[in-house]
Write a protein that holds these residues in place. Sequence first.
Motif, PDB file in Angstrom:
ATOM      1  N   ARG A  57      13.524  -2.719   6.010  1.00  0.00           N
ATOM      2  CA  ARG A  57      13.240  -3.088   4.993  1.00  0.00           C
ATOM      3  C   ARG A  57      11.726  -3.632   5.038  1.00  0.00           C
ATOM      4  N   LEU A  58      11.087  -3.525   4.079  1.00  0.00           N
ATOM      5  CA  LEU A  58       9.493  -3.893   3.777  1.00  0.00           C
ATOM      6  C   LEU A  58       9.326  -5.517   3.254  1.00  0.00           C
ATOM      7  N   ILE A  59       8.902  -6.293   4.222  1.00  0.00           N
ATOM      8  CA  ILE A  59       8.803  -7.724   4.005  1.00  0.00           C
ATOM      9  C   ILE A  59       7.397  -7.785   3.230  1.00  0.00           C
ATOM     10  N   HIS A  60       6.442  -7.722   3.782  1.00  0.00           N
ATOM     11  CA  HIS A  60       4.921  -7.732   3.178  1.00  0.00           C
ATOM     12  C   HIS A  60       4.028  -6.854   3.712  1.00  0.00           C
ATOM     13  N   TYR A  61       3.009  -6.425   3.003  1.00  0.00           N
ATOM     14  CA  TYR A  61       2.039  -5.398   3.396  1.00  0.00           C
ATOM     15  C   TYR A  61       0.736  -5.912   3.019  1.00  0.00           C
ATOM     16  N   TYR A 104       8.144  -4.725   8.515  1.00  0.00           N
ATOM     17  CA  TYR A 104       9.647  -4.386   8.250  1.00  0.00           C
ATOM     18  C   TYR A 104      10.396  -5.391   9.117  1.00  0.00           C
ATOM     19  N   ARG A 105      11.696  -5.399   8.742  1.00  0.00           N
ATOM     20  CA  ARG A 105      12.849  -5.812   9.290  1.00  0.00           C
ATOM     21  C   ARG A 105      13.713  -4.755   9.527  1.00  0.00           C
ATOM     22  N   GLN A 106      14.568  -4.758  10.516  1.00  0.00           N
ATOM     23  CA  GLN A 106      15.485  -3.834  10.674  1.00  0.00           C
ATOM     24  C   GLN A 106      16.862  -4.238  10.754  1.00  0.00           C
ATOM     25  N   ASP A 107      17.927  -4.186  10.127  1.00  0.00           N
ATOM     26  CA  ASP A 107      19.247  -4.737  10.343  1.00  0.00           C
ATOM     27  C   ASP A 107      20.401  -3.636  10.413  1.00  0.00           C
ATOM     28  N   PRO A 108      21.315  -3.903  11.338  1.00  0.00           N
ATOM     29  CA  PRO A 108      22.306  -2.744  11.168  1.00  0.00           C
ATOM     30  C   PRO A 108      22.963  -2.329   9.962  1.00  0.00           C
ATOM     31  N   GLY A 109      22.985  -1.159   9.737  1.00  0.00           N
ATOM     32  CA  GLY A 109      23.618  -0.567   8.269  1.00  0.00           C
ATOM     33  C   GLY A 109      22.516  -0.943   7.161  1.00  0.00           C
ATOM     34  N   GLY A 168       6.608  -7.315  -0.258  1.00  0.00           N
ATOM     35  CA  GLY A 168       7.507  -6.010  -0.363  1.00  0.00           C
ATOM     36  C   GLY A 168       8.908  -6.185  -0.872  1.00  0.00           C
ATOM     37  N   GLU A 169      10.139  -5.660  -0.504  1.00  0.00           N
ATOM     38  CA  GLU A 169      11.367  -5.649  -0.810  1.00  0.00           C
ATOM     39  C   GLU A 169      12.064  -7.211  -0.600  1.00  0.00           C
ATOM     40  N   VAL A 170      11.898  -7.740   0.454  1.00  0.00           N
ATOM     41  CA  VAL A 170      12.547  -8.987   1.089  1.00  0.00           C
ATOM     42  C   VAL A 170      11.506 -10.045   1.579  1.00  0.00           C
ATOM     43  N   PRO A 171      10.581 -10.637   0.605  1.00  0.00           N
ATOM     44  CA  PRO A 171       9.699 -11.351   1.103  1.00  0.00           C
ATOM     45  C   PRO A 171      10.055 -13.002   1.387  1.00  0.00           C
ATOM     46  N   ASN A 172      11.168 -13.226   0.704  1.00  0.00           N
ATOM     47  CA  ASN A 172      11.295 -14.575   0.684  1.00  0.00           C
ATOM     48  C   ASN A 172      11.655 -15.095   2.179  1.00  0.00           C
ATOM     49  N   GLY A 173      10.999 -16.453   2.377  1.00  0.00           N
ATOM     50  CA  GLY A 173      11.455 -17.067   3.674  1.00  0.00           C
ATOM     51  C   GLY A 173      10.101 -16.555   4.527  1.00  0.00           C
ATOM     52  N   TYR A 174       9.100 -15.805   4.074  1.00  0.00           N
ATOM     53  CA  TYR A 174       8.147 -15.184   4.925  1.00  0.00           C
ATOM     54  C   TYR A 174       6.822 -15.378   4.300  1.00  0.00           C
ATOM     55  N   ASN A 175       5.831 -15.505   5.216  1.00  0.00           N
ATOM     56  CA  ASN A 175       4.520 -15.724   4.685  1.00  0.00           C
ATOM     57  C   ASN A 175       3.468 -14.635   5.929  1.00  0.00           C
ATOM     58  N   VAL A 176       2.416 -14.189   4.801  1.00  0.00           N
ATOM     59  CA  VAL A 176       1.386 -13.594   5.887  1.00  0.00           C
ATOM     60  C   VAL A 176       0.008 -13.885   5.232  1.00  0.00           C
ATOM     61  N   SER A 177      -1.035 -13.370   6.325  1.00  0.00           N
ATOM     62  CA  SER A 177      -2.414 -13.668   5.972  1.00  0.00           C
ATOM     63  C   SER A 177      -2.859 -12.417   6.638  1.00  0.00           C
ATOM     64  N   PHE A 226       9.509  -5.284  12.839  1.00  0.00           N
ATOM     65  CA  PHE A 226       8.475  -4.169  13.339  1.00  0.00           C
ATOM     66  C   PHE A 226       7.332  -4.299  12.335  1.00  0.00           C
ATOM     67  N   CYS A 227       6.068  -4.339  13.118  1.00  0.00           N
ATOM     68  CA  CYS A 227       4.770  -4.047  12.465  1.00  0.00           C
ATOM     69  C   CYS A 227       4.431  -2.709  12.512  1.00  0.00           C
ATOM     70  N   ALA A 228       3.506  -2.432  11.363  1.00  0.00           N
ATOM     71  CA  ALA A 228       3.095  -0.950  11.120  1.00  0.00           C
ATOM     72  C   ALA A 228       1.807  -1.127  10.815  1.00  0.00           C
ATOM     73  N   SER A 229       0.929   0.119  11.174  1.00  0.00           N
ATOM     74  CA  SER A 229      -0.296   0.228  10.549  1.00  0.00           C
ATOM     75  C   SER A 229      -0.506   1.817  10.190  1.00  0.00           C
ATOM     76  N   SER A 230      -1.408   2.021   9.411  1.00  0.00           N
ATOM     77  CA  SER A 230      -1.962   3.443   8.949  1.00  0.00           C
ATOM     78  C   SER A 230      -3.528   3.105   8.572  1.00  0.00           C
ATOM     79  N   LEU A 231      -4.040   4.516   8.870  1.00  0.00           N
ATOM     80  CA  LEU A 231      -5.423   4.412   8.567  1.00  0.00           C
ATOM     81  C   LEU A 231      -5.927   4.456   7.313  1.00  0.00           C
ATOM     82  N   SER A 232      -5.144   5.061   6.008  1.00  0.00           N
ATOM     83  CA  SER A 232      -5.429   5.031   4.774  1.00  0.00           C
ATOM     84  C   SER A 232      -4.824   3.760   4.170  1.00  0.00           C
ATOM     85  N   SER A 233      -5.854   3.343   3.298  1.00  0.00           N
ATOM     86  CA  SER A 233      -5.211   2.146   2.239  1.00  0.00           C
ATOM     87  C   SER A 233      -5.036   2.913   0.922  1.00  0.00           C
ATOM     88  N   GLY A 234      -4.878   4.047   0.843  1.00  0.00           N
ATOM     89  CA  GLY A 234      -4.301   4.983  -0.289  1.00  0.00           C
ATOM     90  C   GLY A 234      -2.837   4.780  -0.417  1.00  0.00           C
TER      91      GLY A 234
END
Lengths: 115, 116
Positions: free
Chosen positions: B44-48, B35-40, B58-67, B90-98
Amino acid sequence: SQKIEQNSEALNIQEGKTATLTCNYTNYSPAYLQWYRQDPGRGPVFLLLIRENEKEKRKERLKVTFDTTLKQSLFHITASQPADSATYLCALDPDYGGSQGNLIFGKGTKLSVKP
Amino acid sequence: NAGVTQTPKFQVLKTGQSMTLQCAQDMNHEYMSWYRQDPGMGLRLIHYSVGAGITDQGEVPNGYNVSRSTTEDFPLRLLSAAPSQTSVYFCASSLSSGGPGTDEQFFGPGTRLTVL
């Protein structure tokens, strides 16, 4: 359009009172709704998750309600303390419990509890 | 457990430079996200990713790449930094892939990026 709104940017209350924060959403049908706490300079910390078939959930001094008819969740902190001062975020899954990764967050409400 | 770790904590880039933000978790979580967090603007989710070898936008993927070559690591690459990418990540993780809504998300401490 789809929106998730937390109705106050800031909420100031006196110590010992109950803080009530509101999260409203439009054009979503979430199966789950979550609340997080974020302190300055830190990542969000999970507090509570409530499912659409649960009207209310409690954890110590925290209570969350989820009204799918009103499309609203209320987050209560009873007997508030200055240590409860933080920004509180609500989040929902727009994919009705599906596997899509778009957990949507509100912008947060900054709570200040005065001694 | 160290939980979710992110490096670096702070970074300053010049426009056009590339870099990789590192994220690792030691909880054997399937689901990871950026995610990225901007004032106001809120978070917002980038990739997952729902597991090793699987990523999605995610919502705002342009300019970013993941693997996602391993369960533990989920790096975020900025291909050619722009001032609009100045943000806290911010990076986040959770147990469930559901799905992220079904389980609590564990967030890292964040990387504060400034692009000049």
